[in-house]
Scaffold this motif. Structure first.
Motif, PDB file in Angstrom:
ATOM      1  N   ASP A 128      -0.179   3.663  14.703  1.00 31.42           N
ATOM      2  CA  ASP A 128      -0.227   3.461  13.202  1.00 31.42           C
ATOM      3  C   ASP A 128       1.009   4.431  12.643  1.00 31.42           C
ATOM      4  OD1 ASP A 128      -2.030   1.708  13.246  1.00 31.42           O
ATOM      5  OD2 ASP A 128      -3.944   2.982  12.728  1.00 31.42           O
ATOM      6  N   GLN A 129       1.147   5.729  13.172  1.00 37.44           N
ATOM      7  CA  GLN A 129       1.982   6.526  12.745  1.00 37.44           C
ATOM      8  C   GLN A 129       3.307   6.557  12.946  1.00 37.44           C
ATOM      9  OE1 GLN A 129       1.122  10.652  14.125  1.00 37.44           O
ATOM     10  NE2 GLN A 129       2.888  11.311  12.795  1.00 37.44           N
ATOM     11  N   ARG A 130       3.533   5.821  14.150  1.00 35.40           N
ATOM     12  CA  ARG A 130       4.871   5.510  14.677  1.00 35.40           C
ATOM     13  C   ARG A 130       5.256   4.210  14.190  1.00 35.40           C
ATOM     14  NH1 ARG A 130       8.302   7.180  17.906  1.00 35.40           N
ATOM     15  NH2 ARG A 130       9.809   5.974  19.032  1.00 35.40           N
ATOM     16  N   GLY A 131       4.095   3.328  13.900  1.00 35.60           N
ATOM     17  CA  GLY A 131       4.730   1.860  13.162  1.00 35.60           C
ATOM     18  C   GLY A 131       5.049   2.178  11.807  1.00 35.60           C
ATOM     19  N   ARG A 132       4.681   3.106  11.087  1.00 36.56           N
ATOM     20  CA  ARG A 132       5.004   3.519   9.636  1.00 36.56           C
ATOM     21  C   ARG A 132       6.499   4.063   9.869  1.00 36.56           C
ATOM     22  NH1 ARG A 132      -0.298   5.152   9.064  1.00 36.56           N
ATOM     23  NH2 ARG A 132       0.216   7.339   9.581  1.00 36.56           N
ATOM     24  N   LEU A 133       6.877   4.881  10.878  1.00 36.23           N
ATOM     25  CA  LEU A 133       8.074   5.416  10.960  1.00 36.23           C
ATOM     26  C   LEU A 133       9.222   4.147  11.300  1.00 36.23           C
ATOM     27  CD1 LEU A 133       9.747   7.807  10.703  1.00 36.23           C
ATOM     28  CD2 LEU A 133       9.233   8.453  12.989  1.00 36.23           C
TER      29      LEU A 133
END
Length: 666
Positions: A128-133
């Motif tokens: 999720d964190q990488r997907g937001r970036l």
């Protein structure tokens, strides 16, 4: 009696055999029942072991597929950011969504294993964190903010969560491999148990054959059962062997796919590096062309004005002052352009203060009239309710001047420019990421040609301009965008082709004390008595001989006693030779020893000296730490600015007053 006894014996013998047969039958029945239960239990354990093996293989294959899908998604995003082709963006969205579904499936199949379940939850958080970036990079690219998209995508390749995500995937595979080894050993143990059950059955059958020939049929059945068990064991062994071969083949296939993905990623990184270099070179070309055009125009004004002034001085004409004023105006515009470049390069920090927008715009009216020409009508409209903003005054002036010049070009030098102020209350989530609160709205509206949607989507990109080659740098709006964002505000553009454009700066309201920096007083207007009272002996440290001579002459014009110093190495000796020095005026960036380093070496022996730094570019120097709270005067400067900076520095010094020093010398 004998016959009766013999019959009874015969009957007894039959009874014994019958009892023996019954006993053997019971033994066979009990043995068969026990053996059946044993074999059934062994088969069940074998099936459970094989099912556990299949579960481990599913987890491993699922993780490998997840790695491949995420790698392909990031590769597609990289192609989309570089090439701006929508199909690559759609492929990225689909692959990244499939990766999320794969993680959900992984969490479902690992919920029975607490360690694996924790890693799967951690993997979901990293995803999720990488997907937001990555989505931020895709979004910037979608709205044609290509440079920002590339920067975010480049940062995404370097952030720590990428390595942590891959480490988590490898950790899940390592744990599942260990579990798989344990399950294979358990399956082999169940096979051994089945074989042992078959051996026990054979031994039992042999005992029955030896114990009672009458149960031969049972022995034959037992042998048949043993053969069936062997066949089952052989089938299980064959299936296990086939399963191991399939796992080995799949592992080799995944290894080859991983190697191919790594090679493709390396190729992609190389291509992206080459693309970034090409874009940098193209941007530098656009920047230098625009700057050269602007500077040539300004230098033409300066050189032409000075040449005309020189001729008029020779002829004795009264027009020399007017030509000198024109040259000064051209030089001031060149200095303003230099400040824009420094601000864009983040080499000049913001110096915020409380500013009244109404008073600032009113003070810019004459400048706007001279800059825009007679055919542009400038109108002002003030409705800010006397609200103040906390901004860098000079940066706000530059922003408004840039917007006015852009409006003049859009109107082709003829039209109406309206600059107005107002108030606006912004709610939470009303405008992007802006915080809710009170804002001052500063609008610049023109009656020009307007902009279409294609141009509006790119107006804030660095180096983007609709002007011909050499007619603009493409820095204006991108600099204004950065300045407004640094000031915690927002910029909004409304435009219609053929009607005009309105640019609105929304800046947070400041509730403190409002002030406008006073206009510099030219040194020629300073009272003679005041100038005499403020004179002092000043050491001027400057490595550029032309700047050194100009500064020394300006200080002498102000009534001070300047001592020139062309190199920092001579400063100590000159101070010892002139004990009446009260102030050291030093350049910052010099070869060998910098200004802050020079002052740090002088202060232990001369703590009473006042310090004033003069710089045109501080570079990577940390002002708060290096300048130590001393005054800083920016190049180029006027004599009025030099006078004010010197007097402020003298006011902070602990040295003797010039008249006291003179009296002591007598």
């Amino acid at each position: 009696m004998g016959e009766i006894s013999g019959h009874e014996v015969g009957q007894g013998s039959i009874s014994v055999r019958r009892a023996l047969a019954i006993a053997l039958a019971l033994m066979v029945a009990v043995g068969l029942i026990a053996l059946t239960v044993f074999v059934t239990n062994s088969s069940r354990q074998r099936d459970e072991a094989l099912a556990a093996q299949r579960h481990s293989f599913e987890v491993i294959i699922l993780v490998r597929t997840l790695q491949s899908t995420m790698a392909e998604a990031e590769l597609s995003l990289g192609r989309y950011v570089v090439n701006l082709q929508p199909e690559f963006g759609r492929v990225y969205v689909d692959d990244w969504r499939r990766a999320g579904l794969a993680i959900n499936r992984l969490r479902e199949v690992t919920r029975e294993n607490p360690q694996q379940a924790a890693l799967a939850a951690k993997l979901r958080a990293y995803y999720d964190q990488r997907g937001r970036l990555l989505s931020s990079a895709a979004l910037r690219t979608r709205y044609d903010q290509k440079i920002s998209g590339l920067a975010i995508f480049d940062r995404a390749g370097k952030v720590a969560n990428r390595k942590e995500l891959n480490d988590t995937l490898d950790r899940i595979i390592d744990i599942e491999n260990r579990v798989l080894d344990a399950r294979i050993n358990h399956a082999n143990a169940t096979l051994d148990q089945s074989n042992w059950a078959a051996t026990l059955l054979l031994a039992f059958a042999l005992l029955l054959v030896i114990g009672a020939g009458v149960l031969g049929y049972s022995v034959v059945q037992a042998v048949a059962g043993r053969r069936a068990a062997r066949r089952d064991a052989d089938e299980v062994a064959r299936r296990a062997e086939n399963l191991e071969e399939a796992v080995a083949a799949r592992t080799a296939e995944l290894r080859r796919a991983n190697t191919a993905l790594l090679a493709e990623a390396a190729e992609r990184e190389s291509a992206e590096a080459q693309l970034r270099q090409a874009q940098k070179m193209d941007a530098v070309g656009q920047l230098t062309g625009g700057i050269a055009h602007d500077f040539n125009n300004m230098l033409a004004v300066v050189i032409g004005g000075l040449e005309l002034a020189k001729r008029r001085l020779t002829d004795g004409s009264d027009d020399a002052g007017r030509h000198i004023e024109n040259a000064m105006e051209g030089a001031s515009r060149a200095a303003a352009l230099t400040r824009r470049l420094l601000a864009f390069a983040r080499a000049e920090p913001l110096l915020p203060e409380a500013v009244s927008p109404d008073a600032l715009i009113a003070g810019m009216t004459d400048l706007l009239d001279r800059t825009l020409g007679e055919r542009i009508k400038v109108r002002t409209r003030f409705a800010s309710a006397d609200w103040a903003v906390w901004v860098d005054k000079h940066q706000l002036e530059n922003a408004l001047l840039n917007l006015a010049v852009n409006a003049r070009d859009a109107m082709d030098g003829d039209g109406t420019l309206t600059i107005g102020t107002g108030t606006r209350i912004v709610g939470e989530g009303e405008l992007g990421d802006m915080r809710a609160g009170d804002y001052v709205a500063i609008s610049v509206a023109d009656t020009g040609c307007g902009m279409d949607r294609t141009v509006l989507d790119r107006v804030f990109e660095p180096f983007f301009t609709t002007k011909p080659v050499g007619k603009g740098t493409g820095l204006g709006l991108s600099q204004i965008f950065g300045f407004v964002r640094q000031s915690l505000g927002e910029i909004v553009i409304a435009s219609q082709p053929g009607i005009g454009t309105t640019v609105t700066l929304l800046l947070p309201r400041f509730s403190g004390v409002k002030r406008i920096a006073p206009t510099e007083l030219p040194p020629s207007r300073l009272p003679v008595r005041q100038r005499m009272e403020e004179q002092a002996t000043i050491l001027v440290v400057e490595d550029d001989p032309r700047v050194l001579n100009a500064t020394v002459e300006a200080l002498a014009e102000l009534g001070h006693h300047p001592i020139p110093c062309a190199t920092p190495d001579r400063a100590e000796a000159l101070i010892d030779a002139h004990p009446d020095v009260r102030l050291v005026l030093s350049d910052v960036v010099m070869p060998g020893t910098t200004g802050p380093e020079l002052i740090a070496s002088l202060q232990p022996r001369h703590p009473h000296l006042g310090i004033l730094f003069v710089t045109g570019y501080a570079g990577e120097i940390d002002e708060a730490a290096a300048f130590g709270g001393h005054g800083v005067l920016r190049k180029p400067f006027t004599i009025g600015a030099l006078s004010g900076a010197v007097q402020a520095a003298l006011a902070r010094t602990s040295g003797p007053h010039p008249f006291e020093a003179a009296a002591a010398a007598e």
